[in-house]
Design an enzyme around this catalytic site. Structure first.
Site, PDB file in Angstrom:
ATOM      1  N   SER A  84       8.604  11.999   8.252  1.00 35.82           N
ATOM      2  CA  SER A  84       8.477  10.802   7.402  1.00 35.82           C
ATOM      3  C   SER A  84       9.635  10.712   6.403  1.00 35.82           C
ATOM      4  O   SER A  84      10.152   9.627   6.138  1.00 35.82           O
ATOM      5  CB  SER A  84       7.157  10.816   6.627  1.00 35.82           C
ATOM      6  OG  SER A  84       6.066  10.802   7.506  1.00 35.82           O
ATOM      7  N   ALA A 136      11.535   1.825  12.304  1.00 35.42           N
ATOM      8  CA  ALA A 136      10.850   3.068  11.934  1.00 35.42           C
ATOM      9  C   ALA A 136       9.751   3.412  12.929  1.00 35.42           C
ATOM     10  O   ALA A 136       9.514   4.591  13.233  1.00 35.42           O
ATOM     11  CB  ALA A 136      10.273   2.940  10.521  1.00 35.42           C
ATOM     12  N   GLU A 189       2.794   2.087   8.914  1.00 40.79           N
ATOM     13  CA  GLU A 189       3.673   1.352   9.851  1.00 40.79           C
ATOM     14  C   GLU A 189       2.856   0.539  10.848  1.00 40.79           C
ATOM     15  O   GLU A 189       3.179   0.461  12.031  1.00 40.79           O
ATOM     16  CB  GLU A 189       4.567   2.328  10.618  1.00 40.79           C
ATOM     17  CG  GLU A 189       5.283   3.290   9.716  1.00 40.79           C
ATOM     18  CD  GLU A 189       6.708   2.864   9.426  1.00 40.79           C
ATOM     19  OE1 GLU A 189       7.166   1.898  10.042  1.00 40.79           O
ATOM     20  OE2 GLU A 189       7.325   3.492   8.566  1.00 40.79           O
ATOM     21  N   GLY A 190       1.763  -0.042  10.365  1.00 43.54           N
ATOM     22  CA  GLY A 190       0.883  -0.830  11.217  1.00 43.54           C
ATOM     23  C   GLY A 190      -0.227   0.041  11.766  1.00 43.54           C
ATOM     24  O   GLY A 190       0.033   1.007  12.489  1.00 43.54           O
TER      25      GLY A 190
HETATM   26  C1  LIG Z   1       0.768   8.748   3.561  1.00 39.48           C
HETATM   27  C2  LIG Z   1       1.134   7.301   3.594  1.00 39.48           C
HETATM   28  C3  LIG Z   1       2.463   6.905   3.400  1.00 39.48           C
HETATM   29  C4  LIG Z   1       2.801   5.547   3.380  1.00 39.48           C
HETATM   30  N1  LIG Z   1       4.111   5.178   3.146  1.00 39.48           N
HETATM   31  C5  LIG Z   1       4.422   3.846   2.969  1.00 39.48           C
HETATM   32  C6  LIG Z   1       5.746   3.446   2.582  1.00 39.48           C
HETATM   33  O1  LIG Z   1       6.671   4.277   2.471  1.00 39.48           O
HETATM   34  N2  LIG Z   1       5.984   2.136   2.330  1.00 39.48           N
HETATM   35  C7  LIG Z   1       5.005   1.176   2.442  1.00 39.48           C
HETATM   36  O2  LIG Z   1       5.282   0.013   2.175  1.00 39.48           O
HETATM   37  N3  LIG Z   1       3.732   1.546   2.813  1.00 39.48           N
HETATM   38  C8  LIG Z   1       3.420   2.850   3.082  1.00 39.48           C
HETATM   39  N4  LIG Z   1       2.135   3.215   3.430  1.00 39.48           N
HETATM   40  C9  LIG Z   1       1.093   2.198   3.487  1.00 39.48           C
HETATM   41  C10 LIG Z   1       0.651   1.804   4.884  1.00 39.48           C
HETATM   42  O3  LIG Z   1       1.676   1.131   5.562  1.00 39.48           O
HETATM   43  C11 LIG Z   1      -0.630   0.982   4.758  1.00 39.48           C
HETATM   44  O4  LIG Z   1      -1.645   1.881   4.354  1.00 39.48           O
HETATM   45  C12 LIG Z   1      -1.013   0.280   6.042  1.00 39.48           C
HETATM   46  O5  LIG Z   1      -0.173  -0.815   6.282  1.00 39.48           O
HETATM   47  C13 LIG Z   1      -2.474  -0.203   6.040  1.00 39.48           C
HETATM   48  O6  LIG Z   1      -2.755  -0.910   4.884  1.00 39.48           O
HETATM   49  P1  LIG Z   1      -4.066  -0.566   4.008  1.00 39.48           P
HETATM   50  O7  LIG Z   1      -4.106   0.899   3.786  1.00 39.48           O
HETATM   51  O8  LIG Z   1      -4.041  -1.464   2.823  1.00 39.48           O
HETATM   52  O9  LIG Z   1      -5.276  -0.919   4.953  1.00 39.48           O
HETATM   53  P2  LIG Z   1      -5.939  -2.354   5.151  1.00 39.48           P
HETATM   54  O10 LIG Z   1      -4.898  -3.359   5.488  1.00 39.48           O
HETATM   55  O11 LIG Z   1      -6.860  -2.641   4.029  1.00 39.48           O
HETATM   56  O12 LIG Z   1      -6.804  -2.081   6.473  1.00 39.48           O
HETATM   57  C14 LIG Z   1      -8.023  -1.331   6.450  1.00 39.48           C
HETATM   58  C15 LIG Z   1      -8.614  -1.353   7.849  1.00 39.48           C
HETATM   59  O13 LIG Z   1      -8.879  -2.716   8.249  1.00 39.48           O
HETATM   60  C16 LIG Z   1      -8.205  -2.988   9.474  1.00 39.48           C
HETATM   61  N5  LIG Z   1      -7.718  -4.367   9.494  1.00 39.48           N
HETATM   62  C17 LIG Z   1      -6.960  -5.021   8.569  1.00 39.48           C
HETATM   63  N6  LIG Z   1      -6.699  -6.272   8.974  1.00 39.48           N
HETATM   64  C18 LIG Z   1      -7.297  -6.417  10.183  1.00 39.48           C
HETATM   65  C19 LIG Z   1      -7.372  -7.472  11.135  1.00 39.48           C
HETATM   66  N7  LIG Z   1      -6.776  -8.655  10.929  1.00 39.48           N
HETATM   67  N8  LIG Z   1      -8.090  -7.273  12.265  1.00 39.48           N
HETATM   68  C20 LIG Z   1      -8.693  -6.081  12.501  1.00 39.48           C
HETATM   69  N9  LIG Z   1      -8.651  -5.040  11.648  1.00 39.48           N
HETATM   70  C21 LIG Z   1      -7.958  -5.216  10.506  1.00 39.48           C
HETATM   71  C22 LIG Z   1      -7.034  -2.025   9.506  1.00 39.48           C
HETATM   72  O14 LIG Z   1      -6.572  -1.824  10.840  1.00 39.48           O
HETATM   73  C23 LIG Z   1      -7.663  -0.780   8.907  1.00 39.48           C
HETATM   74  O15 LIG Z   1      -8.394  -0.117   9.895  1.00 39.48           O
HETATM   75  C24 LIG Z   1       1.791   4.570   3.550  1.00 39.48           C
HETATM   76  C25 LIG Z   1       0.466   4.968   3.783  1.00 39.48           C
HETATM   77  C26 LIG Z   1       0.131   6.317   3.816  1.00 39.48           C
HETATM   78  C27 LIG Z   1      -1.285   6.715   4.069  1.00 39.48           C
END
Ligand SMILES: Cc1cc2nc3c(=O)[nH]c(=O)nc-3n(C[C@H](O)[C@H](O)[C@H](O)COP(=O)(O)OP(=O)(O)OC[C@H]3O[C@@H](n4cnc5c(N)ncnc54)[C@H](O)[C@@H]3O)c2cc1C
Length: 386
Positions: A93, A244, A365-366
């Site tokens: 990462s 990425a 990353e999605g």
């Molecule tokens: C250790 C770590 C490092 C990270 N590093 C970075 C970084 O460097 N930069 C950065 O910008 N981000 C970073 N992230 C953030 C990461 O990209 C997000 O956590 C991720 O995009 C998911 O967003 P969320 O956690 O808000 O989940 P949410 O968007 O709230 O989703 C929660 C759940 O709901 C589901 N869901 C959401 N929308 C839908 C839909 N339309 N249909 C069906 N299911 C859905 C999701 O799949 C998931 O299962 C990091 C996360 C972690 C854990």
């Protein structure tokens, strides 16, 4: 040849690709493997020192050209990610965020001045970057981000909060995405700028050998030159994520390989009922299924890498790879854990560490669901989420 490479996929690699892989594998053996369990346990990692070492080897932004970057192929970059993640997903990462997110954003969308200012020092590991898209209330749906950038004379003023940002507390520079009156734009923000506050996110149960933080932007004033001139709309950060994600397609295979190698060795040595675990048909069935999945994942990664090298890789194809390889790597890690029995939960073995790490890789990353929706849209022509 690795016993896991059932399909002899290695034979399709060039001599140079194998050479790069060997060099990175050695680096991981020397500088990561002996220490990473301790870093994970302590929740700390000497990221700056590692970045300098990685920089010396040309691993930071290695698939980019110019500005001190190595300009290697996408496949070579993928193989490097695989080897790094065989050490730990947190270490991969560090390299992914630096090279494929922060450096790529500047390299692809930046001004000549921004590139000159940041890329050579970032390639050398002297400056660390982060990429801030996610917010506390906006993860999978970055189009609805709340962080604002407004014009004030020639300046820009940024306000908002970014969450879950890898490398945040050690970064010298942050690529920050914000909403403007004209849509989403990117900004290159030195982290020492007045109004920027960074806080480490502690108590993670996953990716503990990686720095994660929150970035608060309290009316951060930036000159006009801080905006990434070529980044227009959400497709700009999404373009970085495609870069990425390609590394993750390969990287996840590294974590899975380390688990499989550990389980194979353990099953050969551990005796129950008077014979090695490896001699039980149920164990062999597990190992066979996992090795088949691993080999399929390797073929998939190589196909995507070759498409990337031919400049033909589509984002939905990367979604196929990210969805499959991370999902299968996590399944492999969990299954390997069972083969190790109680030792599977011990920090003396890498398996549960990899499984826990892959929980983050599954989400960032999605998420898997978002990649399913991307693939669903490709298949049906109907967007279920936008
Ligand atoms: C250790 C770590 C490092 C990270 N590093 C970075 C970084 O460097 N930069 C950065 O910008 N981000 C970073 N992230 C953030 C990461 O990209 C997000 O956590 C991720 O995009 C998911 O967003 P969320 O956690 O808000 O989940 P949410 O968007 O709230 O989703 C929660 C759940 O709901 C589901 N869901 C959401 N929308 C839908 C839909 N339309 N249909 C069906 N299911 C859905 C999701 O799949 C998931 O299962 C990091 C996360 C972690 C854990």
């Amino acid at each position: 040849m690795s016993p896991l490479d059932l399909l002899d996929v290695d034979s399709s690699l060039s001599a140079e690709e194998r050479q790069i892989r060997a060099v990175v594998r050695q680096l991981v053996d020397d500088q990561v493997r002996p220490y990473v369990a301790g870093w994970y346990e302590e929740g700390r990692v000497p990221a700056r020192e590692l970045a300098r070492e990685f920089g010396k080897l040309g691993l930071l932004g290695m698939h980019l050209t110019g500005y001190g970057c190595a300009g290697s192929s996408a496949v070579a970059y993928g193989l490097a990610c695989l080897e790094l993640e065989a050490g730990d997903s947190g270490i991969r990462s560090l390299v992914s965020v630096q090279g494929a997110l922060a450096m790529y954003a500047i390299w692809r969308y930046g001004s000549a001045e921004q590139k000159q200012r940041w890329l050579p020092t970032m390639a050398a590991g002297e400056a660390i970057g982060c990429f801030a898209l996610t917010e506390p209330d906006h993860g999978s749906d970055p189009a609805s981000m709340a962080t604002r950038a407004r014009r004030d004379g020639d300046d820009w003023v940024l306000h908002g909060t970014k969450m879950w940002i890898t490398n945040a507390t050690i970064a010298d520079v942050a690529v920050i995405w914000a909403r403007t009156d004209e849509g989403i734009r990117g900004f290159v923000v030195p982290t020492r700028t007045s109004g920027v506050t960074v806080r480490e996110i502690r108590r993670k149960m996953s990716l503990r050998a990686s720095v994660t933080g929150e970035i608060s932007l309290d009316d951060v004033r930036l000159p006009a030159s801080a905006r990434l001139p070529e980044a227009v709309g959400l497709k700009a950060p999404l373009g970085c994520l495609t870069e990425a994600r390609h590394g993750i397609v390969w990287g996840a295979l590294g974590a899975a390989r380390d688990c499989l190698e550990t389980a194979l060795e353990y099953a050969g040595n551990r005796t129950q009922f008077g014979r090695p675990l490896a001699g039980f048909q149920l164990t062999q069935a597990k190992l066979a299924d996992m090795a088949v999945e691993w080999s399929k994942g390797y073929l998939l990664a190589l196909q995507l890498g070759r498409l990337a090298d031919a400049d033909r890789l589509r984002p939905d194809q990367v979604s196929v790879g990210k969805l499959n390889n991370v999902r299968e790597a996590l399944a492999i890690a969990r299954q390997c854990r069972t083969i190790l029995g109680a030792n599977g939960v011990s920090g003396a073995y890498p398996v549960l560490r990899h499984a826990n790490n892959l929980e983050s890789v599954l989400t960032y990353e999605g998420t898997s669901e978002i990649h399913q929706l991307v693939i669903g849209q490709r298949l049906t022509g109907v967007s279920a989420f936008a």
